[in-house]
Design a protein around this motif. Structure first.
Motif, mmCIF file in Angstrom:
data_model
loop_
_atom_site.group_PDB
_atom_site.id
_atom_site.type_symbol
_atom_site.label_atom_id
_atom_site.label_comp_id
_atom_site.label_asym_id
_atom_site.label_seq_id
_atom_site.Cartn_x
_atom_site.Cartn_y
_atom_site.Cartn_z
ATOM 1 N N ASP A 154 14.998 -28.453 28.062
ATOM 2 C CA ASP A 154 15.291 -29.399 29.142
ATOM 3 C C ASP A 154 16.757 -29.356 29.580
ATOM 4 N N GLU A 155 17.633 -28.903 28.690
ATOM 5 C CA GLU A 155 19.061 -28.833 29.035
ATOM 6 C C GLU A 155 19.379 -27.677 29.964
ATOM 7 N N VAL A 156 18.492 -26.704 30.054
ATOM 8 C CA VAL A 156 18.806 -25.487 30.822
ATOM 9 C C VAL A 156 17.735 -25.147 31.847
ATOM 10 N N SER A 213 27.437 -21.064 28.910
ATOM 11 C CA SER A 213 26.998 -22.458 28.970
ATOM 12 C C SER A 213 25.500 -22.574 28.732
ATOM 13 N N ARG A 214 24.724 -21.687 29.324
ATOM 14 C CA ARG A 214 23.270 -21.745 29.123
ATOM 15 C C ARG A 214 22.923 -21.505 27.658
ATOM 16 N N ILE A 215 23.591 -20.557 27.026
ATOM 17 C CA ILE A 215 23.322 -20.254 25.621
ATOM 18 C C ILE A 215 23.680 -21.446 24.733
ATOM 19 N N SER A 220 22.264 -25.047 20.714
ATOM 20 C CA SER A 220 23.052 -25.904 19.824
ATOM 21 C C SER A 220 23.018 -27.330 20.342
ATOM 22 N N ASN A 221 23.504 -28.237 19.515
ATOM 23 C CA ASN A 221 23.533 -29.654 19.867
ATOM 24 C C ASN A 221 24.957 -30.184 19.803
ATOM 25 N N VAL A 239 33.726 -23.224 26.604
ATOM 26 C CA VAL A 239 32.423 -23.824 26.919
ATOM 27 C C VAL A 239 31.954 -24.807 25.853
ATOM 28 N N PRO A 240 31.948 -24.456 24.561
ATOM 29 C CA PRO A 240 31.524 -25.444 23.551
ATOM 30 C C PRO A 240 32.346 -26.730 23.588
#
Length: 281
Positions: A154-156, A213-215, A220-221, A239-240
């Motif tokens: 859902d995040e991507v 960003s997609r990865i 990860s959370n 990005v992280p």
């Protein structure tokens, strides 16, 4: 052990902020000092052994043996529920191959479980004369436990849905957040010649923020630890941090450490300005 105590193991970093540690170290020996099952997600692109100015050319057998060392270390320090995303290109083998994908040569040296190959189609590049013009790189998505790993679909999700309001039996047929992206990702490269590009750094092989960003979001959370043993320009650090993860990175060249540190400082300044502007309302 938590990330804010990493200095007890590796000493003072080249650069440090809250939740971020960059070390000017050779990765294999540095990883050997880290504890088992410590990292949630590794995203990296090691040297391809093709003569770039940031790598030392090795005979192919030595190069593959070196890959075996750092791959084994990444596996050891990865949590049982963790993941490993690997970007590796091509190299030539005299009298055998003009450009053989390096993963073909190290498939049996990677102890992780392969979930999927992702094709990054970057749209522009060199023009071939006696071969088709290259327009893609590959990411290999590995996990340690094939039955228990993070995938935040859902995040991507891709909001570009052809018929977003189509219904069946009164219910939307498509998830309102969008569709599942395919395994071919279309993001432009960060072109070194484009000096006006906001992302652009002097590094010759820089990842676009959109790809990383997609990865990061998918695998990860928030508050988890992201790691890159071949940091380069620092996209895998920026990005992280922007997505509220923690980060540890190793880079053997001091000038690239400096590029990454500058990018992180710019990110933190931008976040501070945004916070100050929001406080006005």
């Amino acid at each position: 052990m938590v990330v804010n105590k990493i200095t007890q193991v590796l000493g003072e970093p080249y650069f440090q902020t809250d939740n971020c540690f960059i070390y000017h170290l050779e990765c294999s020996s540095a990883m050997a000092k880290l504890p088992d099952e410590f990292i949630n997600l590794t995203v990296t692109s090691p040297p391809y052994n093709i003569g770039k100015d940031y790598e030392k050319n090795l005979p192919i057998d030595e190069y593959l043996s070196w890959c075996n060392i750092w791959l084994s270390e990444i596996y050891r320090i990865t949590l049982n529920t963790g993941a490993f995303w690997l970007n590796l290109g091509y190299l030539s083998i005299p009298n055998r191959a003009k450009a053989i994908p390096i993963p073909y040569l190290i498939w049996d040296k990677i102890p992780f479980y392969l979930i999927q190959e992702i094709v990054w189609n970057y749209g522009a590049g060199v023009a071939g004369k006696k071969f088709f013009s290259p327009r893609n790189e590959k990411f290999l998505w590995y996990v340690k436990n094939s039955d228990n790993y993070t995938f935040n679909l859902d995040e991507v999700r891709d909001p570009n849905v052809k018929y977003p309001n189509q219904k069946k039996n009164g219910k939307l047929k498509v998830n309102p957040k969008g569709k599942n992206p395919t395994d071919v990702w279309q993001f432009p490269k960060v072109i070194a010649k484009n000096r006006a590009a906001k992302e652009r750094t002097p590094h010759p092989a820089q990842f676009p923020i959109a790809v990383i960003s997609r990865i990061i979001q998918a695998c990860s959370n928030p508050n988890e630890i992201v790691f890159d043993p071949f940091l380069g320009s620092g996209t895998t650090a920026v990005v992280p941090l922007s997505l509220k993860r923690q980060f540890i990175g190793f880079e053997i060249r001091a000038d690239y450490c400096e590029i990454a540190a500058n990018r992180i400082e710019n990110l933190l300044r931008e976040k501070q300005v945004d916070a100050e502007q929001l406080s006005l309302f």
